[in-house]
Design a protein around this motif. Structure first.
Motif, PDB file in Angstrom:
ATOM      1  N   LEU A   1      -0.531  -0.557  -0.925  1.00 34.81           N
ATOM      2  CA  LEU A   1      -0.031  -1.934  -0.854  1.00 34.81           C
ATOM      3  C   LEU A   1       0.240  -2.513  -2.237  1.00 34.81           C
ATOM      4  N   SER A   2      -0.631  -2.249  -3.185  1.00 31.39           N
ATOM      5  CA  SER A   2      -0.508  -2.866  -4.511  1.00 31.39           C
ATOM      6  C   SER A   2       0.655  -2.310  -5.322  1.00 31.39           C
ATOM      7  N   LYS A   3       1.212  -1.187  -4.917  1.00 33.60           N
ATOM      8  CA  LYS A   3       2.335  -0.583  -5.642  1.00 33.60           C
ATOM      9  C   LYS A   3       3.691  -0.920  -5.034  1.00 33.60           C
ATOM     10  N   GLN A   4       3.715  -1.737  -3.994  1.00 33.01           N
ATOM     11  CA  GLN A   4       4.965  -2.032  -3.295  1.00 33.01           C
ATOM     12  C   GLN A   4       5.765  -3.102  -4.029  1.00 33.01           C
ATOM     13  N   PRO A   5       7.079  -2.920  -4.109  1.00 29.21           N
ATOM     14  CA  PRO A   5       7.926  -3.962  -4.695  1.00 29.21           C
ATOM     15  C   PRO A   5       8.084  -5.145  -3.736  1.00 29.21           C
ATOM     16  N   GLU A   6       8.392  -6.286  -4.302  1.00 31.35           N
ATOM     17  CA  GLU A   6       8.485  -7.524  -3.528  1.00 31.35           C
ATOM     18  C   GLU A   6       9.457  -7.429  -2.356  1.00 31.35           C
TER      19      GLU A   6
ATOM     20  N   VAL B   1       7.861  -5.616   0.567  1.00 29.46           N
ATOM     21  CA  VAL B   1       6.780  -6.391   1.189  1.00 29.46           C
ATOM     22  C   VAL B   1       7.349  -7.474   2.100  1.00 29.46           C
ATOM     23  N   LYS B   2       8.446  -8.095   1.687  1.00 31.83           N
ATOM     24  CA  LYS B   2       8.979  -9.256   2.397  1.00 31.83           C
ATOM     25  C   LYS B   2       9.981  -8.929   3.502  1.00 31.83           C
ATOM     26  N   SER B   3      10.369  -7.681   3.658  1.00 25.96           N
ATOM     27  CA  SER B   3      11.337  -7.349   4.716  1.00 25.96           C
ATOM     28  C   SER B   3      10.640  -6.655   5.880  1.00 25.96           C
ATOM     29  N   LEU B   4      11.183  -6.846   7.081  1.00 22.24           N
ATOM     30  CA  LEU B   4      10.607  -6.197   8.267  1.00 22.24           C
ATOM     31  C   LEU B   4      10.715  -4.675   8.188  1.00 22.24           C
TER      32      LEU B   4
END
Length: 120
Positions: free
Chosen positions: A71-76, A79-82
Motif C-alpha cells: 500500500l505504501s508504495k502505490q502512486p496516488e 490509490v484513487k481509481s477503482l
C-alpha cells in the motif's frame, strides 16, 4: 443419481474470514511530492476453513507487513481509481499467497476484500 443431485447433497464449502483490528493506516506517494497521502483500509482475508485461523494469527505480523509494504508504495492515481484499487487488491492477494506458501507450504489465503477504503 444424476450429477445435479450429487452436487445438491454436498455440504457447502466452508469459508472463514479473518479481519485485522484496528484498520490498516499508512501513507502513499502523493503526486506533488510535498505531502504524503493518507490511506485507511479494512482488510478481510478469505480462508478455506477455520483450522487455518491459528496459522493466520501466528503470521499476522508478516501479513500486515506485506499489506502495508504494498500500500505504501502505490502512486496516488492508482490509490484513487477503482481499477487501481482492484490492481492493488490483486497485487496484495498474489503477494500474500506467495509469502504464505513460503512460510507454511500452503497458499492459505483464497481472496482478500477491502471492507473499508478511505484515502485523503
Amino acid at each position: 443419481m444424476s450429477a445435479g443431485t450429487a452436487l445438491a447433497q454436498q455440504p457447502p464449502a466452508e469459508v472463514v474470514y479473518y479481519g485485522f483490528d484496528p484498520d490498516i493506516v499508512t501513507n502513499y506517494v502523493s503526486e506533488n511530492r510535498r505531502s504524503l497521502g493518507y490511506l485507511r483500509v479494512s482488510v478481510e482475508l478469505m480462508l478455506p476453513n477455520k483450522e487455518l485461523l491459528k496459522t493466520i494469527e501466528y503470521h499476522e505480523p508478516l501479513i500486515l507487513d506485506t499489506i502495508i509494504g504494498i500500500l505504501s508504495k502505490q502512486p496516488e492515481q492508482r490509490v484513487k481509481s477503482l481499477s487501481g484499487r482492484e490492481e492493488i487488491r490483486l497485487q496484495i492477494l498474489e503477494q500474500l499467497q506467495t509469502v504464505m506458501k513460503r512460510e507454511t507450504g500452503q497458499t492459505i489465503v483464497q481472496d482478500i476484500l477491502f471492507t473499508k477504503y478511505l484515502y485523503q
